[in-house]
Scaffold this motif. Structure first.
Motif, short mmCIF file in Angstrom:
data_model
loop_
_atom_site.label_atom_id
_atom_site.label_comp_id
_atom_site.label_asym_id
_atom_site.label_seq_id
_atom_site.Cartn_x
_atom_site.Cartn_y
_atom_site.Cartn_z
N ALA A 20 0.80 -1.23 -0.16
CA ALA A 20 -0.03 0.04 0.01
C ALA A 20 0.94 1.15 0.07
O ALA A 20 1.82 1.22 0.64
N TYR A 21 0.47 2.17 -1.06
CA TYR A 21 1.18 3.56 -0.82
C TYR A 21 0.32 4.31 0.08
O TYR A 21 -0.83 4.52 -0.28
N HIS A 22 0.58 4.68 1.52
CA HIS A 22 -0.33 5.35 2.30
C HIS A 22 -1.47 4.46 2.20
O HIS A 22 -1.38 3.36 2.94
N THR A 23 -2.55 5.07 1.94
CA THR A 23 -3.71 4.20 2.30
C THR A 23 -4.18 3.60 0.99
O THR A 23 -5.05 2.43 0.90
N PHE A 24 -3.62 3.88 -0.19
CA PHE A 24 -4.09 3.39 -1.54
C PHE A 24 -3.43 1.91 -1.61
O PHE A 24 -2.04 1.78 -1.59
N VAL A 25 -4.05 0.86 -1.72
CA VAL A 25 -3.52 -0.47 -2.07
C VAL A 25 -3.26 -0.94 -3.47
O VAL A 25 -4.17 -0.95 -4.56
N ALA A 26 -1.85 -1.06 -3.90
CA ALA A 26 -1.53 -0.98 -5.16
C ALA A 26 -1.13 -2.47 -5.55
O ALA A 26 -1.72 -2.77 -6.59
N VAL A 27 -1.08 -3.38 -4.75
CA VAL A 27 -1.08 -4.59 -4.94
C VAL A 27 -1.43 -5.31 -3.68
O VAL A 27 -1.42 -5.39 -2.74
N GLY A 44 -1.48 -6.30 -17.76
CA GLY A 44 -2.43 -5.66 -17.32
C GLY A 44 -2.58 -4.04 -17.55
O GLY A 44 -1.68 -3.69 -18.26
N PRO A 45 -3.77 -3.62 -17.36
CA PRO A 45 -3.74 -2.17 -17.92
C PRO A 45 -2.91 -1.26 -16.98
O PRO A 45 -2.50 -1.61 -16.01
N SER A 46 -2.83 -0.06 -17.39
CA SER A 46 -2.12 0.93 -16.63
C SER A 46 -2.61 1.07 -15.25
O SER A 46 -3.67 1.07 -14.90
N GLY A 47 -1.53 0.97 -14.54
CA GLY A 47 -1.93 1.36 -13.03
C GLY A 47 -2.30 0.42 -12.17
O GLY A 47 -2.89 0.17 -10.93
N CYS A 48 -2.08 -1.13 -12.62
CA CYS A 48 -2.70 -2.34 -12.13
C CYS A 48 -1.60 -2.82 -11.28
O CYS A 48 -1.84 -3.84 -10.48
N GLY A 49 -0.63 -2.15 -11.05
CA GLY A 49 0.47 -2.64 -10.04
C GLY A 49 1.71 -3.60 -10.51
O GLY A 49 2.40 -3.92 -9.71
N LYS A 50 2.14 -3.48 -11.74
CA LYS A 50 2.76 -4.35 -12.46
C LYS A 50 4.36 -3.92 -11.82
O LYS A 50 5.13 -4.61 -11.53
N THR A 51 4.59 -2.43 -12.11
CA THR A 51 5.81 -1.91 -11.73
C THR A 51 6.11 -2.16 -10.37
O THR A 51 7.14 -2.49 -9.85
N THR A 52 4.99 -1.91 -9.55
CA THR A 52 5.10 -2.11 -8.08
C THR A 52 5.44 -3.27 -7.81
O THR A 52 6.50 -3.64 -6.84
N ILE A 53 5.42 -4.40 -8.43
CA ILE A 53 5.73 -5.92 -7.98
C ILE A 53 7.11 -5.83 -8.45
O ILE A 53 7.82 -6.55 -7.62
N ASP A 166 10.79 -3.95 -17.10
CA ASP A 166 9.69 -2.92 -16.91
C ASP A 166 9.50 -2.49 -18.22
O ASP A 166 10.04 -1.30 -18.72
N GLU A 167 8.58 -3.06 -19.14
CA GLU A 167 8.05 -2.34 -20.33
C GLU A 167 9.19 -1.97 -21.22
O GLU A 167 9.41 -0.70 -21.57
N PRO A 168 10.25 -2.70 -21.31
CA PRO A 168 11.60 -2.29 -22.06
C PRO A 168 11.18 -2.10 -23.37
O PRO A 168 11.99 -1.28 -23.92
N THR A 199 4.47 -5.64 -19.33
CA THR A 199 3.96 -4.87 -20.35
C THR A 199 2.32 -4.78 -20.29
O THR A 199 1.72 -5.58 -19.54
N HIS A 200 1.83 -3.88 -21.10
CA HIS A 200 0.48 -3.74 -21.16
C HIS A 200 0.20 -4.07 -22.80
O HIS A 200 -1.11 -4.04 -23.00
N ASP A 201 1.14 -4.49 -23.56
CA ASP A 201 0.86 -4.78 -24.74
C ASP A 201 0.62 -6.41 -24.72
O ASP A 201 1.37 -7.39 -24.62
N1 LIG Z 1 4.94 6.26 -5.20
C1 LIG Z 1 3.65 6.31 -5.26
N2 LIG Z 1 2.80 6.76 -4.29
C2 LIG Z 1 1.44 6.63 -4.33
N3 LIG Z 1 0.74 5.93 -5.39
C3 LIG Z 1 1.73 5.37 -6.21
C4 LIG Z 1 2.94 5.26 -6.18
N4 LIG Z 1 3.70 4.61 -7.22
C5 LIG Z 1 2.66 3.99 -7.72
N5 LIG Z 1 1.48 4.17 -7.15
C6 LIG Z 1 -0.05 4.06 -7.59
O1 LIG Z 1 0.07 2.66 -7.57
C7 LIG Z 1 -0.86 1.95 -8.60
C8 LIG Z 1 0.16 0.96 -9.32
O2 LIG Z 1 1.26 1.41 -9.85
P1 LIG Z 1 2.24 0.79 -11.01
O3 LIG Z 1 3.36 1.86 -11.17
O4 LIG Z 1 2.58 -0.46 -10.26
O5 LIG Z 1 1.44 0.54 -12.00
P2 LIG Z 1 1.68 -0.27 -13.53
O6 LIG Z 1 0.96 -1.37 -13.61
O7 LIG Z 1 3.29 -0.31 -13.41
O8 LIG Z 1 1.04 0.86 -14.64
P3 LIG Z 1 1.95 1.28 -15.98
O9 LIG Z 1 1.53 0.31 -17.01
O10 LIG Z 1 1.04 2.88 -16.17
O11 LIG Z 1 3.09 1.49 -15.66
C9 LIG Z 1 -1.01 3.19 -9.67
O12 LIG Z 1 -2.42 3.58 -9.36
C10 LIG Z 1 -0.15 4.33 -9.05
O13 LIG Z 1 -0.81 5.57 -8.90
#
Ligand SMILES: Nc1ncnc2c1ncn2[C@@H]1O[C@H](COP(=O)(O)OP(=O)(O)OP(=O)(O)O)[C@@H](O)[C@H]1O
Ligand SMILES: [Mg+2]
Lengths: 364, 293
Positions: A20-27, A44-53, A166-168, A199-201
């Motif tokens: 979780a980033y603060h209160t937002f659960v990304a994964v 997965g689509p943009s913002g689904c948490g791939k980079t975070t993983i 990461d989306e190279p 990737t999101h492709d």
């Molecule tokens: N440092 C951060 N602080 C707060 N929220 C964040 C932070 N980094 C990412 N997020 C949020 O976490 C969610 C997942 O982000 P992430 O970068 O993992 O997405 P992604 O799947 O890699 O997307 P993309 O395809 O656009 O790269 C997003 O909704 C993003 O807004």
């Protein structure tokens, strides 16, 4: 081969990882086990948490819950610089003030490899990415595709336990992307390195992966081979995300001979192969790939009317209407290209229909 | 075929746009400097009176009198110390402001600029209440009994340097801040995954990539410090005068305009040479990149 546990330990294992980033659960509660040498794609689509993983495996962000192991070793509490993980960034992140040689040698220097050995390894890495002799150049003197290869060489040369990409390819133009896709896959096979690719492709994912992890809103929707996720989507999200599908809500009116009769909401009836758990009276969604919807002049088929037609060379994309519902059809052109307004017969093979239950999960 | 030939109007356009700045520069900078240069060859008769005849006496005096050389040397030393201290003191806050996750970064930047709202002279005078015999430091130390007599803090070279740091630090911080802010954070992450500790990543990535800003800041602080005369006047004793004070004294005290002009030209040329050598060495484009990137 020190023991059975060593040989069977997955190369990368995530157990109930939550971040979780603060209160937002990304994964959310992600579990994933990757074999040695496997090429796994997070799709997965943009913002689904791939980079975070990826970043949590690399140690750049700290999961709020769960465990991560690499090569059988818990690494959640290992500092980033001791993890031995190769990460390639979307924008390559080459050090602009260092030569190509110093960029690639960077990780080796911090691994206390001796000078002569570094030179040898850098040369081999450059040969591998087919850019021999560019040691003295600066990253800014290289094209996008070349920078991409240097970034790959820099990550691989340290012989990491796992390579994270990461989306190279997303910053490359379409032609180069396809070329690099093949090349990346060849290099990955040659080195035999365990790889997690983001990737999101979907085309990229289907073409390159041993297994695909389809993600949505921080959760894993489906994990399987490219064929699995494409042909047997387990959830409504996967069915709609991969390829072009018709998702038709309706209700099962009868089941006979392994076939379910589905009354589509506000539309005609359709026959679908009935999975064992299908029950008459249940609300379902019928999923049919656009390629599996064929149209022709046939009379015994479902009658319909062409609303729009786009000629695409070998295939044509149609929208057809039948009894109040609209269907998408991407069919190879057998007879001729149908024109807008023409009356046609729509054929859907029951075996090509999947049924999803009310929650959106596939009936089995 | 040949590229589109520019019309005469198109060729004139840039010059028209540049004209206001060029005219201002020529009228208010170049021309006065030229007049000063001419003045430096006039003969000084007595306070406020000069003869408009050509003489090299002023220049011969400057080149032969070690009094001036001593002040030049001292000015260079004080300016260098000031610039280096500004760099050392300015880097950490610049790094902090650039790297902080704090949502209201602009507030921190605003804090840097707030001192500019108060007159420079008043800010300089404020040090008297801190360093003076009845100033905060001496009073506190005496109250606690650590010293029995007030320390001489004011009217020293240290006080002058302190005052100049007070005035120059925001310039240094802003210069460094801009160049750190422009560094791709992924570079730091990349260095970390390749085996760097946080400190090593700073040394390998952040420090070298922020050098243009640091160097621009050093040059700016050096030049501004070397040209200052108000701060040494307020916070220093006569022994702490800098070259600017000598010029001030020559022109306003002795009313010797020809000599004052010669000395002004000297300072201008020397600082110009420093800037040129420095930019050759560092690459001025890199220095400016630090300001703009
Ligand atoms: N440092 C951060 N602080 C707060 N929220 C964040 C932070 N980094 C990412 N997020 C949020 O976490 C969610 C997942 O982000 P992430 O970068 O993992 O997405 P992604 O799947 O890699 O997307 P993309 O395809 O656009 O790269 C997003 O909704 C993003 O807004
Ligand atoms: Mg991402």
């Amino acid at each position: 081969m020190t023991g059975p546990s060593m040989t069977t330990a997955p190369a990368v294992e995530l157990r109930n990882v939550t971040l979780a980033y603060h209160t937002f659960v990304a994964v959310k509660d992600v579990s994933l086990s990757i074999r040695k040498g496997e090429f796994v794609t997070l799709l997965g689509p943009s913002g689904c948490g791939k980079t975070t993983i990826l970043r949590s495996i690399a140690g750049l962000v700290q999961p709020t819950g769960g465990e991560i192991s690499v090569a059988g070793r818990r690494i959640d509490n290992v500092p980033i610089h001791k993890r031995n993980i190769g990460l390639v960034f979307q924008n390559y992140a080459l050090f602009p003030h260092k030569s190509i040689f110093d960029n690639i040698a960077f990780g080796l220097k911090y691994r206390k490899v001796e000078k002569a050995e570094i030179a040898r390894k850098v040369k081999r890495a450059l040969d591998m990415v087919r850019l021999p002799g560019v040691e003295k150049k600066l990253p800014s003197e290289m094209s996008g595709g070349q920078q991409q290869r240097i970034a790959l060489a820099r990550a691989i040369v340290i012989e990491p336990d796992v390579l994270l990409l990461d989306e190279p390819l997303s910053a490359l133009d379409a032609n180069l992307r396809e070329e690099m896709r093949t090349e990346l896959k060849i290099i990955q096979r040659e080195v035999g390195i365990t790889t997690i690719f983001v990737t999101h492709d979907q085309e990229e994912a289907l073409a390159m992966s041993d297994r695909i992890v389809v993600m949505n809103k921080g959760e894993i929707e489906q994990l399987g081979t490219p064929e699995d996720v494409y042909r047997r989507p387990e959830t409504r999200f996967v069915a709609s995300f991969l390829g072009q599908s018709n998702l038709l809500p309706g209700r099962i009116t009868a089941i006979a001979d392994g076939q379910a009769r589905v009354q589509l909401d506000g539309g005609p009836e359709i026959i679908a192969a009935a999975p064992a758990s299908a029950r008459a009276g249940a609300a379902v969604t019928v999923v049919v790939r656009a390629q599996k919807v064929t149209i022709g002049a046939g009379s015994k088929a479902m009658p319909g009317k062409v609303i729009s037609a786009s000629y695409l060379g070998g295939t044509a994309a149609y929208f057809v209407e039948s009894g109040g519902i609209r269907l998408q059809s991407n069919a190879t052109i057998d007879e001729r290209v149908w024109r807008e307004g023409e009356a046609v017969g729509i054929t859907i093979n029951p075996a090509d229909c999947l049924l999803l239950d009310e929650k959106g999960d596939r009936l089995v | 075929m040949a590229a589109n030939p520019q019309t005469a109007a198109e060729r004139r356009a840039p010059w028209l746009l540049l004209a206001p700045s060029l005219i201002t520069l020529v009228l208010l900078m170049i021309l006065p400097i030229c007049i000063m240069f001419v003045y430096s060859f006039y003969e000084f008769v007595t306070a406020g009176v000069e003869k408009h005849v050509y003489t090299t006496a002023n220049w011969r005096e400057f080149f032969s009198d070690s009094y001036y050389h001593m002040f030049l040397w001292k000015t260079a030393r004080v300016a260098a110390i000031t610039a280096i201290l500004c760099a050392l003191l300015g880097y950490p806050p610049a790094y902090f402001i650039a790297m902080t996750q704090y949502k209201h970064k602009w507030l921190l930047l605003l804090l840097l600029i707030v001192p500019f709202w108060i007159s420079f002279t008043i800010r300089t005078f404020s040090w008297i209440h801190i360093l003076g015999e009845q100033g905060v430091i001496n009073v506190l130390l005496m109250k606690t009994g650590l010293i029995s007599e007030p320390l001489r803090l004011l009217y020293t070279e240290g006080a002058v340097i302190m005052g100049m740091i007070h005035f120059l630090l925001p310039y240094m911080i802003l210069n460094i801040y801009v160049s750190i802010e422009g560094i791709d954070r992924n570079l730091i992450s990349a260095a970390r995954t390749l085996g760097c500790t946080a400190w090593q990543a700073f040394y390998e990535v952040v420090l070298p990539l922020s050098l243009p800003g640091l160097m621009a800041g050093l040059l700016l602080c050096f030049v501004l410090a070397a040209g200052s005369y108000v701060t040494p006047d307020i916070l220093g004793s006569t022994r702490d005068s800098l070259f600017g004070n000598v010029i001030f004294d020559t022109i306003m005290g002795q009313l010797n305009w020809p000599m004052g002009s010669a000395l002004s030209i000297v300072l201008l040329v020397l600082l110009g040479i420093v800037a040129v050598i420095y930019s050759r060495f560092m690459g001025l484009s890199r220095v400016f990149k630090g300001l703009g990137a």
